[in-house]
Design an enzyme around this catalytic site. Structure first.
Site, short mmCIF file in Angstrom:
data_model
loop_
_atom_site.label_atom_id
_atom_site.label_comp_id
_atom_site.label_asym_id
_atom_site.label_seq_id
_atom_site.Cartn_x
_atom_site.Cartn_y
_atom_site.Cartn_z
N HIS A 3 35.82 33.56 -54.87
CA HIS A 3 37.16 33.18 -54.43
C HIS A 3 37.21 32.69 -52.99
O HIS A 3 37.78 31.64 -52.68
CB HIS A 3 38.08 34.39 -54.62
N ASP A 60 39.21 37.15 -46.94
CA ASP A 60 39.12 37.00 -48.39
C ASP A 60 37.97 37.83 -48.94
O ASP A 60 37.69 38.92 -48.43
CB ASP A 60 38.94 35.50 -48.71
N SER A 74 46.71 31.34 -54.26
CA SER A 74 45.50 31.40 -53.44
C SER A 74 44.97 30.01 -53.12
O SER A 74 44.37 29.79 -52.07
CB SER A 74 44.39 32.17 -54.18
#
Length: 800
Positions: A228, A184, A533
């Site tokens: 994220h 990620d 996600s």
């Protein structure tokens, strides 16, 4: 990316644009030894340009895992020798080239910078199997607002309990001993909810090429800070203020997406390869692009990781709700692709009055809690017009304890609500900028009432005439809605393989998890995000629980258990969602752990039947595993209209054994309507059933002419528009619109016979030779294929 449709007249414009003659096509083997065989080239390139581009070169020599899968022996030394031979040959054919990352474990080849006009030489280089584009990947999650530690409550973290994770914990399964790789934007491994999940070795950073896979910090000159990967990691294995699905799992972080949350194929594959070599049991990739194709390099790497026993889980994409919007690596044949759901929620009715005027279109759009929306009931409050509700729109305006009026456009709904909350407002009224109703958005930072464009303009006029206008609100409970698919969740099927994707679904709306705040005084926090996600790490965490419960299960068993026991999902009207929307359904951890029958594959595509007369017969198979100690008699039934199935009736399977079930599918395509058909295979042991989703296509599948378009600024108001075409388009027209898609500015360009695959279109910022005025705009692409017209639009672009 949502579809935007309009009627358009025919335009003709002479444009010079060179398309790849080799796009996705391989020459037939040569019968003349003096003529080289061309490797297939995937993607779009201007082969007349000397501009340096990045590609992924796959070699004919199999990777370590590909060879292992075939029962062959492969060494890194041999692969290094083969790579060097190919590179040496490239050096004799190309003036401009540079080898970057090299791969040998999950992918055999290397990433390469090369002049576009030298790519044809690359295709005929001995040892080259295929050439793929080195495309951009992005995170597939959006911020929905930050939460302080005091705001975090069990109600906000109800997604893990909803899928049954807490019941698994009570049975002793917490993910202990299982390693999950988070591929990620990096992970803030110092977060107090995550630090226990990391050992001395944290993983690797492929953006900065070091051993510190930390998130992009604030102030990085290359782009925006990121949060994220930390959010994803928290959903998998947080253990503190919140608990992830597998709180005792071990984490490894691989930073492959840099500033702003974007990265490239070369880094994503490098992350996958490193995670496999570092011994990960599960990997999560909450990232993607718009390429609906099973054979892009990243999808191949995930397939190989699965073959080596690593459970690969990836997001399906956020380009829904149209079919065919799944993107790589969600298109992988083997990896578990995950769609996003919204948890059950309460619906509230609303009324809104201003003086003698009533606004009949008023509806509750979203809210942070039930209490917050009910607190507005029977309240009369001042309201302040804040335009588009950007941060600057609140400057100099007193909105504390008041409502704000905002128009849709430019900024995300959740950002408008967050800006309103930060300015002190206790609620927001938002009106549409086009005809129709605004979608509901759960988890808004302040209670938000939505209006149509007409009634919003009416309220704005009242407020303009009298700034002291007040509004009276009414809010009351209406009903509860069950778990729904998120509109943004991408849909399958996959091009060419026609596979159902996603495989399963999981919660992905308003998910609260760990984030870095990038504030040195208070560096660790929590944030709400939505996207596939956020759904994917729920499944990665669930896979960790299953591996702890069943350490002898292989990757197919894990995937089958999650799919076989998933819960069917129905829309708000009670209609079952299509297979290509929900996959096998929403995961349920306890049922997956406790199942005593596994059926794989967990979904089935019979492909395309196109014979005009008579029947087509195909051999199909699936495997049933009886995990119990006793023999079982299984039956199966195929429910798919127009399909006849013949098979052996002997389905007795001993305890702790498995059997391959072979059957023949008879399809008379001439008696079935062209298009998409779905059904199911039901396997029963007399007490319990496993339902396997199935699809088939009659004649040509009705896939779209275009699935995405994005914009890249080149400077001086010039742009490259990159669009993906799953089939050749007869004509493509690009139009410039205002940022709200309410006004057409003009035609940018018209192109005919646009080939299948990824295509780039250049624009100099002018229309009919005249520079376009500074401002914010969107570009809409209309693609025609036969009688089909599809359209997609870009994010907002800015002209200076």
């Amino acid at each position: 990316m949502k579809s935007f449709l309009r009627k358009t007249s025919s335009f003709t414009l002479a444009c010079t644009f060179v398309f790849s003659a080799f796009s996705g096509v391989s020459a037939a083997p040569s019968t003349n030894n003096s003529e080289p065989e061309l490797a297939p080239l995937y993607g779009k390139y201007n082969l007349n340009s000397s501009h340096v581009t990045k590609v992924m070169v796959e070699l004919k020599e199999p990777s370590v895992l590909e060879a292992k899968k075939k029962g062959q022996k492969q060494t890194k030394a041999n692969l290094k020798s083969k790579r060097e031979a190919v590179v040496k040959e490239i050096s004799t054919r190309s003036k401009t080239y540079k080898v970057n990352n090299e791969y040998d474990h999950v992918f055999s080849g290397f990433s390469l910078e090369i002049a576009a006009n030298e790519i044809p030489n690359l295709l005929s280089t001995p040892g080259v199997k295929a050439v793929y584009p080195d495309v951009e990947y992005h995170t597939t999650g959006d911020d929905m607002g930050d939460k302080s530690f005091d705001d975090v409550s069990p109600q906000m973290m109800n997604s893990a309990p909803f899928i049954g994770a807490n019941q698994a914990w009570e049975s002793g399964y917490t993910g202990e001993g299982v390693t999950v790789a988070v591929i990620d934007t990096g992970v803030d491994y110092t977060h107090p909810d995550l630090d226990q999940a990391f050992g001395d070795y944290k993983g690797y950073d492929f953006v900065d090429n070091d051993n510190d896979p930390q998130e992009t910090p604030k102030g990085d000159p290359r782009g925006a800070e990121t949060t994220h990967g930390t959010h994803v990691a928290g959903t998998v294995a947080a253990d503190g203020g919140i608990k992830g699905v597998a709180p005792d799992a071990t984490l490894l972080a691989y930073r492959v997406l840099g500033p702003g949350g974007s990265g490239s194929t070369e880094n994503v594959i490098a992350g996958v390869e490193k995670a496999v070599e570092d011994g990960a049991d599960v990997m999560n990739l909450s990232l993607g692009n718009s390429l609906n194709n099973p054979d892009w390099a990243t999808s191949i790497a995930l397939d190989q990781a699965m073959s080596d026993g690593v459970v690969a889980v990836t997001s399906n994409g956020n380009s829904g709700p149209n079919n065919w919007t799944v993107g790589s690596p969600g298109t992988s044949r083997e990896a578990i692709s995950v769609g996003a759901t919204q948890l059950p929620y309460n619906v509230y009715a609303a009324t809104l009055k201003a003086g003698n005027a009533s606004f009949s279109s008023a509806k509750v759009m979203g809210f942070p809690s039930d209490e917050s929306v009910l607190a507005l009931n029977e309240k009369t409050l001042p309201i302040v017009d804040v335009g588009l509700a950007g941060t600057a729109d609140f400057a100099g305006k007193d909105v504390a304890g008041k409502l704000v009026l905002a128009q849709r456009g430019t900024y995300a709904f959740v950002d408008k609500a967050t800006n309103a909350k930060n300015a002190g407002a206790i609620g927001m009224v938002i009106y549409n900028n086009v005809a129709g109703e605004i979608v509901d958005v759960p988890g808004m930072a302040v209670p938000t009432i939505k209006l149509t464009n007409a009634e919003g303009v009416q309220l704005k006029s009242l407020l303009s005439a009298n700034p002291n206008t007040t509004v009276t609100l009414g809010t009351k409970f209406d009903k509860q809605v069950g778990e729904l698919m998120a509109d943004f969740s991408s849909r399958g099927p996959v091009m060419d393989t026609w596979m159902i994707k996603p495989d399963v679904s999981a919660p992905g709306v308003n998910i609260v998890s760990t984030v870095p705040t990038h504030d040195p005084a208070n560096p660790h926090g929590y944030g709400a995000k939505q996207g596939t996600s956020m759904a994917s790490p729920h499944v990665a965490g669930a896979a960790a629980l299953l591996l702890e419960a069943h350490p002898d299960w292989d990757v197919e068993d894990i995937k089958a258990a999650l799919m076989n026991t998933a819960e069917d999902l129905f829309d708000a009207t009670g209609k079952l969602y299509p297979h290509n929307t929900q996959g096998a359904g929403s995961i349920r951890v306890v049922e997956a752990i406790e199942t005593d029958t596994l059926v794989s594959p967990g979904s089935h595509s019979f492909g395309v039947f196109s014979k005009k007369k008579g029947k087509e017969v195909r051999d199909e198979r699936f495997t049933i595993k009886n995990l119990s100690n006793k023999s079982k008699d299984y039956s199966f039934d195929v429910d798919l209209e127009g399909v006849k199935v013949t098979t052996s009736k002997n389905l007795k399977i001993k305890g702790k054994s498995s059997k391959d079930v072979k059957f023949k599918v008879h399809v008379d395509a001439s008696k079935m309507a062209p298009g998409y058909h779905e059904g199911s295979i039901t396997i029963s042991d007399g007490r319990n059933e496993v339902v396997v989703p199935t699809i088939l296509f009659v004649q040509e599948p009705d896939f779209p002419s275009i699935t995405s378009i994005s914009a890249t600024a080149l400077g001086n108001n010039a742009f490259t528009f990159s669009a993906y075409f799953p089939a050749e388009a007869d004509k493509v027209n690009l139009f410039l619109y205002d940022s709200n898609l309410t006004k057409e500015i003009g035609l940018i360009g018209s192109y005919e016979d646009v080939p299948k695959q990824y295509n780039d279109f250049q624009w100099d910022g002018k229309i009919s030779g005249q520079a376009v005025a500074p401002g914010k705009y969107r570009v809409v692409a209309f693609a025609e294929r036969g009688d089909k017209l599809d359209s997609r639009y870009t994010d907002v672009i800015t002209l200076q």
